[in-house]
Design a protein around this motif. Structure first.
Motif, mmCIF file in Angstrom:
data_model
loop_
_atom_site.group_PDB
_atom_site.id
_atom_site.type_symbol
_atom_site.label_atom_id
_atom_site.label_comp_id
_atom_site.label_asym_id
_atom_site.label_seq_id
_atom_site.Cartn_x
_atom_site.Cartn_y
_atom_site.Cartn_z
ATOM 1 N N GLY A 112 0.712 -1.347 0.025
ATOM 2 C CA GLY A 112 -0.045 -0.048 -0.130
ATOM 3 C C GLY A 112 0.840 1.182 0.075
ATOM 4 O O GLY A 112 1.986 1.106 -0.401
ATOM 5 N N ASN A 113 0.033 2.508 0.610
ATOM 6 C CA ASN A 113 0.924 3.486 0.311
ATOM 7 C C ASN A 113 1.580 3.854 1.760
ATOM 8 O O ASN A 113 0.942 3.573 2.862
ATOM 9 N N VAL A 114 2.830 3.980 1.735
ATOM 10 C CA VAL A 114 3.868 4.010 2.837
ATOM 11 C C VAL A 114 3.479 5.270 3.599
ATOM 12 O O VAL A 114 3.728 5.149 4.797
ATOM 13 N N ILE A 115 3.134 6.442 2.987
ATOM 14 C CA ILE A 115 3.109 7.751 3.716
ATOM 15 C C ILE A 115 1.770 7.596 4.580
ATOM 16 O O ILE A 115 1.612 7.945 5.622
ATOM 17 N N GLU A 116 0.720 6.894 3.887
ATOM 18 C CA GLU A 116 -0.524 6.650 4.789
ATOM 19 C C GLU A 116 -0.365 5.897 5.945
ATOM 20 O O GLU A 116 -0.707 5.924 7.228
ATOM 21 N N GLN A 117 0.699 4.811 5.647
ATOM 22 C CA GLN A 117 0.859 4.012 6.889
ATOM 23 C C GLN A 117 1.710 4.591 8.084
ATOM 24 O O GLN A 117 1.445 4.605 9.285
ATOM 25 N N ILE A 118 2.626 5.573 7.378
ATOM 26 C CA ILE A 118 3.212 6.220 8.542
ATOM 27 C C ILE A 118 2.602 7.200 9.218
ATOM 28 O O ILE A 118 2.469 7.291 10.549
ATOM 29 N N LYS A 119 1.416 7.967 8.582
ATOM 30 C CA LYS A 119 0.574 8.768 9.257
ATOM 31 C C LYS A 119 -0.327 8.196 10.438
ATOM 32 O O LYS A 119 -0.828 8.577 11.436
ATOM 33 N N GLY A 120 -0.608 6.767 9.968
ATOM 34 C CA GLY A 120 -1.318 6.011 10.861
ATOM 35 C C GLY A 120 -0.644 5.512 12.119
ATOM 36 O O GLY A 120 -1.332 5.064 13.236
ATOM 37 N N GLN A 121 0.654 5.518 12.271
ATOM 38 C CA GLN A 121 1.545 4.835 13.176
ATOM 39 C C GLN A 121 1.442 6.270 14.248
ATOM 40 O O GLN A 121 2.077 7.279 13.996
ATOM 41 N N SER A 122 1.043 5.963 15.459
ATOM 42 C CA SER A 122 0.846 7.084 16.526
ATOM 43 C C SER A 122 1.876 6.710 17.654
ATOM 44 O O SER A 122 1.527 5.211 18.389
ATOM 45 N N HIS A 123 2.883 7.135 17.948
ATOM 46 C CA HIS A 123 3.729 6.518 19.109
ATOM 47 C C HIS A 123 3.552 7.749 20.173
ATOM 48 O O HIS A 123 4.573 8.375 20.621
ATOM 49 N N GLY A 124 2.610 7.873 20.946
ATOM 50 C CA GLY A 124 2.666 9.034 21.994
ATOM 51 C C GLY A 124 2.140 10.219 21.587
ATOM 52 O O GLY A 124 1.735 10.482 20.600
ATOM 53 N N PRO A 125 1.934 11.119 22.671
ATOM 54 C CA PRO A 125 1.515 12.441 22.407
ATOM 55 C C PRO A 125 2.639 13.155 21.549
ATOM 56 O O PRO A 125 3.673 12.982 21.512
ATOM 57 N N SER A 126 1.963 14.212 20.793
ATOM 58 C CA SER A 126 2.956 15.292 19.891
ATOM 59 C C SER A 126 2.453 16.426 20.050
ATOM 60 O O SER A 126 1.378 16.855 20.226
ATOM 61 N N THR A 127 3.262 17.533 20.030
ATOM 62 C CA THR A 127 3.126 18.770 19.738
ATOM 63 C C THR A 127 2.802 19.654 18.471
ATOM 64 O O THR A 127 2.623 20.494 18.386
ATOM 65 N N GLU A 128 2.846 18.690 17.395
ATOM 66 C CA GLU A 128 2.455 18.983 16.166
ATOM 67 C C GLU A 128 0.958 19.197 15.919
ATOM 68 O O GLU A 128 0.204 18.536 16.254
#
Length: 567
Positions: free
Chosen positions: A87-103
Motif C-alpha cells: 500500500g501507500n507508505v506515507i499513509e501507513q506512517i501517518k497512521g502510526q502514533s507513538h504517544g503525544p505530539s506537539t505538532e
C-alpha cells in the motif's frame, strides 16, 4: 602439622564438593572433627540436597551464544526482492502514533498572520528589550485564554439582552431595586457603537487573511442565531436564540458597514457544500457570490476578531449597551410628557407673542427692505399668505409652551415621590456657559487683523500701484514678443557686408526703439533685474510707489543708490 598431614596424605581439598567420609586419622592415631563445605541456604537444604532435588540450580544460568558475527556473512544477508511494498507508505506512517505530539495536525483554513495581535513595537529592538515576535505571541496566548461571555458577565450584561426583541408581555416595574425599569430593548445596538475602540480599519482586518495571493477568511466570534433555520425570520423575533459562534470573515460592505461572515463547521473549517475551502470573499469563478445557510451580514459591534483584545471589545459592547439603555429611557420620558393633557395648562401671554411677531416682521429682508436687497425684490413682508404662516407658527409656539409647562409639573411630581417613579429616568441637565460678552462661543480666538496685515505686507497684489504696474509690464511684454530681433525677410540677394549692416540696424532698432524708451519697457527691465534675488522681490511694492510718486527718477537708480544696494 595437621595441615601438612592433610596435604601429604588423604584426599585433596575441593571447594566444589562436600566431604562426607569418615574422620581422617593422623599417623599418631589422633582424630579430627569432620569438615563440611557449607554454601548459601545450606542450613535449610540440609545434607540431602544433592540427591537430585536441586535439579539444574547448581549448573548456573542459561546463556545464549552471540550470533551477531554471522550477519556479515553472505548467506545471512537478505535480498532486495524480499521486501514488498504494502500500500501507500506515507499513509501507513501517518497512521502510526507513538504517544503525544506537539505538532498541529488539525487542518485550518485561516492564515497564521490572521490571529496576530497589533503591537506597537519596532521590528528590530535593542538588547534587553522584549522582541516583537515574543510580545505578539504573549498577547495571542493571553487573548485565547479570555472568554468573552465571562467578560460581558463582569460588566453585568447577558448575551440575550444584546439583540432587540419584540414582545407583548407586560413589564413589572419597581420589582428589582437594581433595575426598576426592566423594559426590553427595541433599538439596534450598532446605532450606539463607538468606532474609536477599533485598532484597525475594516480593509486592514481583511488584509490579514492574505496568504500567497489568496485572501483567506479571518477568524472571529460573531453574535448569530444558534439555528441556521432562523435566518429567514425577523431579527427581533423572540423565538431566535443568539450565541457567540466561531466564524470566518469573508468580505466587507463599506456602504452598509456590514461584514460578511460564515460559521465554522464541527472541524473548525470554512468550507462550502462540496467541502472546498471558501476564499476570496466567497466569490465564484463566474463572479457571483455563493449563498449558504450559515452565511450572515453582521455589524462590527456583533463581531469580535481573534486578533483584538477581548477586554476592549467587551468594554465597547458595554458602552453601546448602556448608551442604548439611556437613550430608550429618555425617549420614554419624552413620551410620558407628550401624553399629558394640555387643557388647563395655559397659553403664552398674547402681549409677548405679539412682540415676537412684530420683531420678526421688522427684521431685515422680511418686513422692510435694506440697501443689500434688490430693487425689484418684493420681500416676504408683502406676501399675501404671511398671516396664515404666522397663525401656524403661533400654534406651534403655544404647543411648545404647554409641553414645557407639563414637563415642569412632571419633574416636580417625580422628585416628590422617587420610590413610586423609580422607573422614570430624567435627562441630565447640562449647565450652559453664559458668555461675559455678546459673542459666539463656537468661534475660537483668531488674530484676524494681525494675519491680514502680514499677508498684505508679503503680497504684491494688495496695492493698486502693483496691479497697474503688472498690467503695463504685461502689455509691453506682448509687444516685444511680436517683434523680431533679426531682419529675416530679404527681397533680393545681398553681399555679406550689406547683410551685416541690415542686421545691425534691425538689432539697434529693437533695443533703442520707442518701446525701449517708454515707461512700461523700462519698468519691465528694472523688474527683471530686481527679481533676480528673493530678498529684492520683497521690496517691489515700495519701488512701485516711489516710481509713481516721482516719475522723473528711475526706479533702478533709487534702488541701486538706496539701502537695498547692500543686499
Amino acid at each position: 602439622m595437621s595441615s601438612r598431614a592433610s596435604r601429604s596424605g588423604g584426599k585433596p581439598f575441593s571447594a566444589n564438593r562436600t566431604r562426607v567420609d569418615s574422620a581422617n586419622k593422623t599417623s599418631g592415631g589422633q582424630a579430627y572433627p569432620e569438615i563440611k563445605q557449607r554454601g548459601y541456604y545450606s542450613d535449610i537444604i540440609g545434607t540431602d540436597g544433592s540427591d537430585g532435588q536441586l535439579d539444574y540450580v547448581l549448573n548456573g544460568p542459561t546463556t545464549a551464544q552471540d550470533t551477531l558475527w554471522n550477519v556479515a556473512k553472505e548467506k545471512h544477508t537478505p535480498k532486495v526482492t524480499a521486501f514488498e511494498e504494502k500500500g501507500n507508505v506515507i499513509e501507513q506512517i501517518k497512521g502510526q502514533s507513538h504517544g503525544p505530539s506537539t505538532e498541529i495536525t488539525a487542518i485550518s483554513d485561516f492564515s497564521k498572520s490572521s490571529s496576530e495581535p497589533k503591537v506597537q513595537l519596532p521590528f528590530y529592538t535593542k538588547p534587553g528589550d522584549c522582541p516583537r515576535k515574543i510580545e505578539v505571541e504573549r498577547r495571542r496566548r493571553l487573548y485565547s485564554t479570555l472568554e468573552l461571555k465571562n467578560l460581558l458577565k463582569d460588566q453585568g450584561i447577558k448575551t440575550d439582552q444584546l439583540m432587540p426583541k419584540q414582545t407583548s408581555m407586560p413589564v413589572q416595574i419597581n420589582m428589582d431595586p437594581n433595575d426598576p425599569a426592566p423594559f426590553p430593548a427595541y433599538l439596534p445596538l450598532h446605532l450606539f457603537d463607538n468606532e474609536e475602540h477599533d485598532c484597525r480599519l475594516p480593509t486592514e482586518w481583511l488584509k490579514m487573511g492574505q496568504d500567497n495571493g489568496t485572501r483567506k477568511p479571518v477568524p472571529a466570534l460573531a453574535l448569530l442565531p444558534s439555528k441556521d433555520t432562523d435566518k429567514e425570520l425577523d431579527p427581533t423575533d423572540p423565538k431566535i436564540k443568539y450565541e457567540w459562534t466561531d466564524v470566518g470573515i469573508l468580505d466587507y460592505d463599506p456602504k452598509q458597514q456590514l461584514f460578511f461572515v460564515q460559521k465554522c463547521n464541527s472541524s473548525g473549517r470554512i468550507v462550502d457544500e462540496s467541502g472546498k475551502a471558501v476564499v476570496n470573499g466567497g466569490f465564484q469563478s463566474d463572479g457571483s457570490r455563493m449563498d449558504l445557510k450559515n452565511q450572515y451580514w453582521v455589524h462590527r459591534v456583533r463581531l469580535m476578531l481573534k486578533a483584538e483584545d477581548p477586554r476592549i471589545f467587551a468594554q465597547r459592547v458595554a458602552e453601546a449597551f448602556r448608551l442604548r439603555k439611556e437613550t430608550e429611557a429618555i425617549l420614554r420620558y419624552n413620551l410620558y410628557v407628550d401624553c399629558m393633557p394640555m387643557d388647563g395648562v395655559g397659553e403664552l401671554d398674547q402681549a409677548s407673542l405679539r412682540r415676537m411677531v412684530e420683531c420678526a416682521k421688522n427684521s431685515p429682508g422680511i418686513g422692510r427692505k435694506t440697501k443689500k436687497c434688490a430693487k425689484n425684490s418684493p420681500g416676504i413682508g408683502r406676501d399675501k399668505n404671511l398671516e396664515d404662516y404666522i397663525q401656524v407658527l403661533e400654534k406651534e409656539v403655544n404647543i411648545d409652551f404647554c409641553w414645557s409647562m407639563n414637563r415642569i409639573i412632571f419633574d416636580k411630581t417625580v422628585d416628590e415621590d422617587p420610590v413610586t417613579f423609580a422607573f422614570v429616568t430624567k435627562p441630565e441637565k447640562k449647565e450652559e456657559l453664559v458668555p461675559v460678552k455678546g459673542c459666539v462661543l463656537d468661534v475660537p480666538e483668531y488674530p484676524y487683523d494681525q494675519n491680514y496685515d502680514q499677508f498684505a505686507f508679503h503680497s504684491l497684489l494688495t496695492r493698486k500701484e502693483s496691479i497697474e504696474a503688472t498690467g503695463k509690464v504685461r502689455t509691453e511684454c506682448n509687444k516685444v514678443c511680436g517683434m523680431s530681433l533679426f531682419h529675416i525677410p530679404t527681397t533680393k540677394p545681398m553681399r555679406l557686408e550689406e547683410f551685416e549692416q541690415t542686421q545691425s540696424q534691425a538689432t539697434s532698432q529693437y533695443f533703442n526703439g520707442s518701446h525701449a524708451s517708454s515707461h512700461g519697457s523700462r519698468r519691465y527691465c528694472e523688474i527683471s533685474i530686481l527679481t533676480i534675488s528673493p530678498e529684492i522681490c520683497f521690496f517691489l511694492p515700495f519701488v512701485g510707489v516711489m516710481k509713481l510718486n516721482n516719475p522723473v527718477s528711475s526706479d533702478l537708480d533709487i534702488f541701486l543708490g538706496g539701502e537695498l544696494s547692500s543686499l
